[in-house]
Design a protein around this motif. Sequence first.
Motif, PDB file in Angstrom:
ATOM      1  N   PRO A  62      52.600  17.227  10.338  1.00 27.25           N
ATOM      2  CA  PRO A  62      53.459  16.157   9.803  1.00 27.25           C
ATOM      3  C   PRO A  62      53.114  14.827  10.474  1.00 27.25           C
ATOM      4  O   PRO A  62      52.688  14.801  11.628  1.00 27.25           O
ATOM      5  N   TRP A  63      53.337  13.741   9.745  1.00 30.66           N
ATOM      6  CA  TRP A  63      52.896  12.426  10.215  1.00 30.66           C
ATOM      7  C   TRP A  63      54.025  11.416  10.041  1.00 30.66           C
ATOM      8  O   TRP A  63      54.936  11.629   9.250  1.00 30.66           O
ATOM      9  N   TYR A  64      53.931  10.321  10.781  1.00 33.45           N
ATOM     10  CA  TYR A  64      54.968   9.290  10.764  1.00 33.45           C
ATOM     11  C   TYR A  64      56.324   9.897  11.099  1.00 33.45           C
ATOM     12  O   TYR A  64      57.302   9.747  10.366  1.00 33.45           O
ATOM     13  N   CYS A  65      56.402  10.572  12.214  1.00 25.26           N
ATOM     14  CA  CYS A  65      57.631  11.226  12.672  1.00 25.26           C
ATOM     15  C   CYS A  65      58.261  10.370  13.762  1.00 25.26           C
ATOM     16  O   CYS A  65      58.210  10.715  14.947  1.00 25.26           O
ATOM     17  N   ASP A  66      58.843   9.243  13.371  1.00 30.75           N
ATOM     18  CA  ASP A  66      59.391   8.316  14.356  1.00 30.75           C
ATOM     19  C   ASP A  66      60.912   8.292  14.385  1.00 30.75           C
ATOM     20  O   ASP A  66      61.515   7.615  15.217  1.00 30.75           O
ATOM     21  N   GLY A  67      61.553   9.040  13.462  1.00 30.64           N
ATOM     22  CA  GLY A  67      63.012   9.064  13.439  1.00 30.64           C
ATOM     23  C   GLY A  67      63.644   7.791  12.927  1.00 30.64           C
ATOM     24  O   GLY A  67      64.873   7.648  12.942  1.00 30.64           O
ATOM     25  N   VAL A  68      62.832   6.845  12.457  1.00 28.86           N
ATOM     26  CA  VAL A  68      63.351   5.577  11.945  1.00 28.86           C
ATOM     27  C   VAL A  68      63.515   5.675  10.434  1.00 28.86           C
ATOM     28  O   VAL A  68      62.615   6.123   9.726  1.00 28.86           O
ATOM     29  N   ASN A  69      64.642   5.252   9.934  1.00 31.40           N
ATOM     30  CA  ASN A  69      64.997   5.252   8.505  1.00 31.40           C
ATOM     31  C   ASN A  69      65.317   6.649   7.978  1.00 31.40           C
ATOM     32  O   ASN A  69      66.240   6.813   7.192  1.00 31.40           O
ATOM     33  N   VAL A  70      64.543   7.640   8.362  1.00 31.54           N
ATOM     34  CA  VAL A  70      64.834   9.012   7.955  1.00 31.54           C
ATOM     35  C   VAL A  70      64.699   9.916   9.177  1.00 31.54           C
ATOM     36  O   VAL A  70      63.928   9.624  10.092  1.00 31.54           O
ATOM     37  N   THR A  71      65.481  11.015   9.194  1.00 28.05           N
ATOM     38  CA  THR A  71      65.469  11.913  10.346  1.00 28.05           C
ATOM     39  C   THR A  71      64.423  13.006  10.215  1.00 28.05           C
ATOM     40  O   THR A  71      64.351  13.893  11.058  1.00 28.05           O
ATOM     41  N   SER A  72      63.633  12.958   9.158  1.00 28.97           N
ATOM     42  CA  SER A  72      62.530  13.898   8.976  1.00 28.97           C
ATOM     43  C   SER A  72      61.233  13.115   8.983  1.00 28.97           C
ATOM     44  O   SER A  72      61.237  11.881   8.963  1.00 28.97           O
ATOM     45  N   CYS A  73      60.113  13.802   9.011  1.00 29.46           N
ATOM     46  CA  CYS A  73      58.819  13.118   8.983  1.00 29.46           C
ATOM     47  C   CYS A  73      58.571  12.547   7.594  1.00 29.46           C
ATOM     48  O   CYS A  73      59.001  13.104   6.581  1.00 29.46           O
ATOM     49  N   LYS A  74      57.832  11.453   7.536  1.00 33.27           N
ATOM     50  CA  LYS A  74      57.664  10.724   6.275  1.00 33.27           C
ATOM     51  C   LYS A  74      56.448  11.175   5.475  1.00 33.27           C
ATOM     52  O   LYS A  74      56.322  10.838   4.293  1.00 33.27           O
ATOM     53  N   GLY A  75      55.528  11.888   6.099  1.00 31.99           N
ATOM     54  CA  GLY A  75      54.325  12.306   5.388  1.00 31.99           C
ATOM     55  C   GLY A  75      53.584  13.368   6.183  1.00 31.99           C
ATOM     56  O   GLY A  75      54.040  13.827   7.230  1.00 31.99           O
TER      57      GLY A  75
ATOM     58  N   PHE B 130      46.849  14.659   6.580  1.00 24.23           N
ATOM     59  CA  PHE B 130      45.771  14.618   5.600  1.00 24.23           C
ATOM     60  C   PHE B 130      46.175  13.834   4.365  1.00 24.23           C
ATOM     61  O   PHE B 130      45.420  12.989   3.870  1.00 24.23           O
ATOM     62  N   SER B 131      47.361  14.090   3.844  1.00 23.94           N
ATOM     63  CA  SER B 131      47.801  13.403   2.630  1.00 23.94           C
ATOM     64  C   SER B 131      47.893  11.905   2.843  1.00 23.94           C
ATOM     65  O   SER B 131      47.461  11.113   1.989  1.00 23.94           O
ATOM     66  N   ILE B 132      48.453  11.497   3.986  1.00 20.05           N
ATOM     67  CA  ILE B 132      48.548  10.075   4.300  1.00 20.05           C
ATOM     68  C   ILE B 132      47.164   9.438   4.316  1.00 20.05           C
ATOM     69  O   ILE B 132      46.921   8.383   3.706  1.00 20.05           O
TER      70      ILE B 132
ATOM     71  N   LYS C 292      53.115   8.823  15.463  1.00 22.73           N
ATOM     72  CA  LYS C 292      53.905   9.925  15.979  1.00 22.73           C
ATOM     73  C   LYS C 292      53.809  11.112  15.036  1.00 22.73           C
ATOM     74  O   LYS C 292      54.031  10.991  13.836  1.00 22.73           O
ATOM     75  N   SER C 293      53.467  12.257  15.602  1.00 24.09           N
ATOM     76  CA  SER C 293      53.337  13.473  14.816  1.00 24.09           C
ATOM     77  C   SER C 293      54.129  14.580  15.512  1.00 24.09           C
ATOM     78  O   SER C 293      54.588  14.425  16.630  1.00 24.09           O
ATOM     79  N   VAL C 294      54.259  15.688  14.805  1.00 26.12           N
ATOM     80  CA  VAL C 294      55.008  16.827  15.328  1.00 26.12           C
ATOM     81  C   VAL C 294      54.181  18.076  15.087  1.00 26.12           C
ATOM     82  O   VAL C 294      53.539  18.217  14.034  1.00 26.12           O
ATOM     83  N   LYS C 295      54.177  18.993  16.052  1.00 30.74           N
ATOM     84  CA  LYS C 295      53.473  20.252  15.852  1.00 30.74           C
ATOM     85  C   LYS C 295      53.974  20.924  14.582  1.00 30.74           C
ATOM     86  O   LYS C 295      55.169  20.903  14.292  1.00 30.74           O
ATOM     87  N   PRO C 296      53.067  21.527  13.815  1.00 31.01           N
ATOM     88  CA  PRO C 296      53.471  22.158  12.562  1.00 31.01           C
ATOM     89  C   PRO C 296      54.605  23.169  12.712  1.00 31.01           C
ATOM     90  O   PRO C 296      55.430  23.310  11.810  1.00 31.01           O
ATOM     91  N   THR C 297      54.656  23.853  13.830  1.00 34.44           N
ATOM     92  CA  THR C 297      55.706  24.855  14.030  1.00 34.44           C
ATOM     93  C   THR C 297      57.022  24.249  14.505  1.00 34.44           C
ATOM     94  O   THR C 297      58.024  24.962  14.634  1.00 34.44           O
ATOM     95  N   ASP C 298      57.032  22.931  14.753  1.00 35.28           N
ATOM     96  CA  ASP C 298      58.221  22.305  15.332  1.00 35.28           C
ATOM     97  C   ASP C 298      58.908  21.301  14.419  1.00 35.28           C
ATOM     98  O   ASP C 298      59.743  20.511  14.869  1.00 35.28           O
ATOM     99  N   THR C 299      58.588  21.294  13.140  1.00 37.61           N
ATOM    100  CA  THR C 299      59.195  20.303  12.247  1.00 37.61           C
ATOM    101  C   THR C 299      60.704  20.493  12.118  1.00 37.61           C
ATOM    102  O   THR C 299      61.456  19.524  12.053  1.00 37.61           O
ATOM    103  N   GLN C 300      61.165  21.736  12.090  1.00 40.11           N
ATOM    104  CA  GLN C 300      62.608  21.974  12.006  1.00 40.11           C
ATOM    105  C   GLN C 300      63.298  21.582  13.305  1.00 40.11           C
ATOM    106  O   GLN C 300      64.416  21.050  13.288  1.00 40.11           O
ATOM    107  N   ILE C 301      62.632  21.831  14.425  1.00 41.33           N
ATOM    108  CA  ILE C 301      63.184  21.415  15.714  1.00 41.33           C
ATOM    109  C   ILE C 301      63.336  19.896  15.743  1.00 41.33           C
ATOM    110  O   ILE C 301      64.370  19.364  16.160  1.00 41.33           O
ATOM    111  N   PHE C 302      62.306  19.172  15.304  1.00 44.37           N
ATOM    112  CA  PHE C 302      62.357  17.704  15.254  1.00 44.37           C
ATOM    113  C   PHE C 302      63.517  17.230  14.390  1.00 44.37           C
ATOM    114  O   PHE C 302      64.295  16.347  14.782  1.00 44.37           O
ATOM    115  N   TYR C 303      63.639  17.821  13.209  1.00 46.22           N
ATOM    116  CA  TYR C 303      64.704  17.422  12.282  1.00 46.22           C
ATOM    117  C   TYR C 303      66.084  17.643  12.906  1.00 46.22           C
ATOM    118  O   TYR C 303      66.955  16.759  12.853  1.00 46.22           O
TER     119      TYR C 303
END
Length: 449
Positions: A224-237, A240-242, A311-322
């Motif tokens: 996951p990419w653009y995981c800065d917690g700004v505007n949305v509490t989840s990653c924005k992209g 690779f897709s970005i 800012k990125s998040v490990k693939p296995t940690d996206t739910q933890i980040f959220y």
Amino acid sequence: MWWPISVLASLLAVIVAANAKVQLPFLELGTDYWAFLVCGSRNYTNYRHQADVAHGYHTMLNLGVRPDRIITMMFDDVALSKENPRPGVLINSPNGPDVYKGVIVDYKGWDVTPENFLKVLSGNKTAMKGIGSGRVIESDSNSTVFVYFVDHGGPGVLFFPDYVPLGADDLHNTLANMYRKKQYKNMILFIEACFVGSLFEEIIEEHTNILVFSATARDEGSWPWYCDGVNVTSCKGDEFSIKLWEYMDSVNPGEYKTLNEMYQRVRTGISHSHLNLYGDLSLGAFSFIPNKLGKKQVKTGSRTLETTQQKSVKPTDTQIFYLEQTIAQSKNLQTRLNAQKELDNLLSGRTRFDEMMAHLVTVATADAPQLREKVNNVHLPLNLDIFPCYRELYESFRKYCFSIQDDYVLSQMYKLANICVLHINTAKLLREMPRICKPYGQLGSTTAS
């Protein structure tokens, strides 16, 4: 045929360098273009996937693909989610523009299934009558078909809502039938998910005019990419897709850019996984611009493959980040308490899951203990012959063990695939699985479908 990424990268670099000052003929993939953009997930925690598809919709328009030749499939439950701080808006980059505006979704909600995906892709209009828009890819031997897919993935599988799997065997059977029926001239697949390489490495044939851009190798997660917690509490992209969309957005209408050049630019812009090419590598010499007269229609916030670390998040940690972002940012006490409880359950569930998987592998290899280390530690290449065995194990695991609504669980599914690749007898494991799994319960989070 699969080429090691290092060898392929070196070959392409030499080719690009050798031709840098040579005026090449304009090689087009075709004159008739279709685009199929698919998101397989649902729920706000997967915000990034639907934002990726929405961005890609505008990118395809900007490149000149006709609106009536773009088909989209996504659950479409994020933009208007009560958790979205900007209702009706999706952004795919920090402070980026709304990419959701103007997107036409052909198939949404529970119409997003592996079966419908394959029917739309293969042009089965009769089967899709009365479902969504009913539109399908009506391509022929003169058509170039772009397929973009984003979601969670596991060894040999791509997932749809609630982790319903699309196996590599079913995907390749559909592609083979389309090739035999001459339903396309060229097909370009862009796939963003974990372990994508496992669906194609040593499986896809090189003579079928299909080129696959795989965001990950067979043993890698998609970041996951653009995981800065700004505007949305989840990653924005997704990384690779970005990089893919931002590169395409940077190309001027009518500019000659080949798929090889795209590969080189996007590959070097990715920092957490390895972009791989599979299939017919000769297509790399062709331009990916569908319409030389295409014009920019919608601003998508192109950053032209900026090299600054995001800012990125490990693939296995996206739910933890959220969940952590929800705890930190929510103004509602009960919401914070619920998120904390879910986070605690998730983390403790992972410990239980590790114990359970160790038990399952021990039982599976009881008569072949010399294979236990390989089952546990190596992501073996797959083949289509294993899928009856693999599917039976997967479905039994899903029924009796864990619901597979967590990327951490998905990251361990290669062990089930390995059991089948190594031809280990599964009768005892299938028989014992309900008893083994019952004491462990389910993994805590239910927000990652």
